[in-house]
Design a protein around this motif. Sequence first.
Motif, PDB file in Angstrom:
ATOM      1  N   MET A  33       0.856  -1.190   0.000  1.00 38.30           N
ATOM      2  CA  MET A  33       0.000   0.000   0.000  1.00 38.30           C
ATOM      3  C   MET A  33       0.884   1.230   0.000  1.00 38.30           C
ATOM      4  N   GLY A  34       0.402   2.264  -0.652  1.00 38.24           N
ATOM      5  CA  GLY A  34       1.221   3.462  -0.768  1.00 38.24           C
ATOM      6  C   GLY A  34       0.402   4.737  -0.786  1.00 38.24           C
ATOM      7  N   TRP A  35       1.120   5.834  -0.750  1.00 39.48           N
ATOM      8  CA  TRP A  35       0.519   7.156  -0.826  1.00 39.48           C
ATOM      9  C   TRP A  35       1.188   7.944  -1.958  1.00 39.48           C
ATOM     10  N   PHE A  36       0.350   8.614  -2.728  1.00 38.75           N
ATOM     11  CA  PHE A  36       0.807   9.545  -3.748  1.00 38.75           C
ATOM     12  C   PHE A  36       0.130  10.880  -3.471  1.00 38.75           C
ATOM     13  N   ARG A  37       0.634  11.946  -4.074  1.00 37.42           N
ATOM     14  CA  ARG A  37      -0.020  13.235  -3.932  1.00 37.42           C
ATOM     15  C   ARG A  37       0.018  13.981  -5.249  1.00 37.42           C
ATOM     16  N   GLN A  38      -0.970  14.860  -5.388  1.00 35.94           N
ATOM     17  CA  GLN A  38      -1.093  15.589  -6.649  1.00 35.94           C
ATOM     18  C   GLN A  38      -1.547  17.012  -6.401  1.00 35.94           C
ATOM     19  N   VAL A  39      -0.823  17.928  -7.011  1.00 39.88           N
ATOM     20  CA  VAL A  39      -1.190  19.342  -7.023  1.00 39.88           C
ATOM     21  C   VAL A  39      -1.883  19.609  -8.354  1.00 39.88           C
ATOM     22  N   ARG A  44       0.950  13.268 -10.607  1.00 32.79           N
ATOM     23  CA  ARG A  44       0.785  12.640  -9.302  1.00 32.79           C
ATOM     24  C   ARG A  44       2.129  12.031  -8.905  1.00 32.79           C
ATOM     25  N   ASP A  45       2.589  12.390  -7.730  1.00 34.49           N
ATOM     26  CA  ASP A  45       3.923  11.982  -7.282  1.00 34.49           C
ATOM     27  C   ASP A  45       3.861  10.979  -6.138  1.00 34.49           C
ATOM     28  N   PHE A  46       4.813  10.101  -6.140  1.00 39.70           N
ATOM     29  CA  PHE A  46       4.955   9.113  -5.058  1.00 39.70           C
ATOM     30  C   PHE A  46       5.382   9.792  -3.767  1.00 39.70           C
ATOM     31  N   VAL A  47       4.809   9.341  -2.648  1.00 34.80           N
ATOM     32  CA  VAL A  47       5.191   9.860  -1.342  1.00 34.80           C
ATOM     33  C   VAL A  47       5.785   8.748  -0.476  1.00 34.80           C
ATOM     34  N   ALA A  48       5.055   7.654  -0.340  1.00 38.02           N
ATOM     35  CA  ALA A  48       5.498   6.601   0.574  1.00 38.02           C
ATOM     36  C   ALA A  48       4.792   5.298   0.244  1.00 38.02           C
ATOM     37  N   ALA A  49       5.385   4.187   0.675  1.00 35.81           N
ATOM     38  CA  ALA A  49       4.765   2.889   0.481  1.00 35.81           C
ATOM     39  C   ALA A  49       5.284   1.917   1.521  1.00 35.81           C
ATOM     40  N   VAL A  50       4.515   0.855   1.734  1.00 36.14           N
ATOM     41  CA  VAL A  50       4.911  -0.183   2.681  1.00 36.14           C
ATOM     42  C   VAL A  50       4.582  -1.543   2.101  1.00 36.14           C
ATOM     43  N   PHE A  51       5.570  -2.443   2.126  1.00 35.15           N
ATOM     44  CA  PHE A  51       5.320  -3.834   1.819  1.00 35.15           C
ATOM     45  C   PHE A  51       4.643  -4.451   3.030  1.00 35.15           C
ATOM     46  N   PRO A  55       7.410  -5.515   7.935  1.00 33.70           N
ATOM     47  CA  PRO A  55       7.102  -4.689   6.773  1.00 33.70           C
ATOM     48  C   PRO A  55       8.304  -3.831   6.387  1.00 33.70           C
ATOM     49  N   ARG A  56       8.402  -3.526   5.139  1.00 38.12           N
ATOM     50  CA  ARG A  56       9.479  -2.673   4.644  1.00 38.12           C
ATOM     51  C   ARG A  56       8.848  -1.397   4.112  1.00 38.12           C
ATOM     52  N   THR A  57       9.429  -0.258   4.437  1.00 35.65           N
ATOM     53  CA  THR A  57       8.840   1.018   4.064  1.00 35.65           C
ATOM     54  C   THR A  57       9.738   1.796   3.113  1.00 35.65           C
ATOM     55  N   PHE A  58       9.093   2.690   2.360  1.00 35.84           N
ATOM     56  CA  PHE A  58       9.790   3.515   1.391  1.00 35.84           C
ATOM     57  C   PHE A  58       9.227   4.934   1.492  1.00 35.84           C
ATOM     58  N   LEU A  59      10.102   5.922   1.376  1.00 37.22           N
ATOM     59  CA  LEU A  59       9.690   7.319   1.418  1.00 37.22           C
ATOM     60  C   LEU A  59      10.415   8.084   0.328  1.00 37.22           C
ATOM     61  N   THR A  60       9.714   9.025  -0.275  1.00 39.60           N
ATOM     62  CA  THR A  60      10.383   9.902  -1.205  1.00 39.60           C
ATOM     63  C   THR A  60      11.343  10.801  -0.431  1.00 39.60           C
ATOM     64  N   ASP A  61      12.337  11.323  -1.083  1.00 37.66           N
ATOM     65  CA  ASP A  61      13.379  12.078  -0.385  1.00 37.66           C
ATOM     66  C   ASP A  61      12.818  13.254   0.405  1.00 37.66           C
ATOM     67  N   SER A  62      11.841  13.955  -0.147  1.00 33.28           N
ATOM     68  CA  SER A  62      11.313  15.143   0.532  1.00 33.28           C
ATOM     69  C   SER A  62      10.524  14.787   1.792  1.00 33.28           C
ATOM     70  N   ALA A  63      10.155  13.522   1.932  1.00 32.75           N
ATOM     71  CA  ALA A  63       9.373  13.090   3.087  1.00 32.75           C
ATOM     72  C   ALA A  63      10.250  12.484   4.194  1.00 32.75           C
ATOM     73  N   VAL A  92      -3.630  16.975  -2.939  1.00 30.62           N
ATOM     74  CA  VAL A  92      -4.569  15.887  -2.683  1.00 30.62           C
ATOM     75  C   VAL A  92      -3.747  14.614  -2.546  1.00 30.62           C
ATOM     76  N   TYR A  93      -3.951  13.918  -1.454  1.00 30.07           N
ATOM     77  CA  TYR A  93      -3.210  12.696  -1.179  1.00 30.07           C
ATOM     78  C   TYR A  93      -4.085  11.486  -1.503  1.00 30.07           C
ATOM     79  N   TYR A  94      -3.530  10.572  -2.286  1.00 27.08           N
ATOM     80  CA  TYR A  94      -4.243   9.374  -2.710  1.00 27.08           C
ATOM     81  C   TYR A  94      -3.547   8.146  -2.149  1.00 27.08           C
ATOM     82  N   CYS A  95      -4.336   7.222  -1.631  1.00 27.22           N
ATOM     83  CA  CYS A  95      -3.752   5.943  -1.257  1.00 27.22           C
ATOM     84  C   CYS A  95      -3.965   4.951  -2.390  1.00 27.22           C
ATOM     85  N   ALA A  96      -3.093   3.978  -2.450  1.00 27.87           N
ATOM     86  CA  ALA A  96      -3.131   2.983  -3.514  1.00 27.87           C
ATOM     87  C   ALA A  96      -2.744   1.636  -2.933  1.00 27.87           C
TER      88      ALA A  96
END
Length: 127
Positions: A33-39, A44-51, A55-63, A92-96
Amino acid sequence: VQLQASGGGLVQAGGSLRLSCAASGRTERPSVMGWFRQVPGKERDFVAAVFWSGPRTFLTDSAKGRFTISRDNAKSTVYLQMNSLKPEDTAVYYCAARWGSRMITSMISTQTSYHYWGQGTLVTVSS
């Protein structure tokens, strides 16, 4: 399948918000599952995700250093804790979510890697 996102709102710069996204409609847990955001007017840009397993997590550099992604296995819910918010976090933040085969890490930020999307929740950070 339904992804219900919540937790957005208006906050001053330096403040915090926690976004939630609950997955329903399938008995098995998602693989990612992950989060993206869009202005408006932008990609729409990637923000974060988790396996889910790990669990293993991922974050974009700005986060990194400000946001934390986590998941509640029992509730099939993913959270995005956002601290030290900046006006440029306004979006706007979207989960996926993705079910089935686990994606390779190099695809974690690619929108087409995810099967389902939530409706979006607006985060506004005032200066």
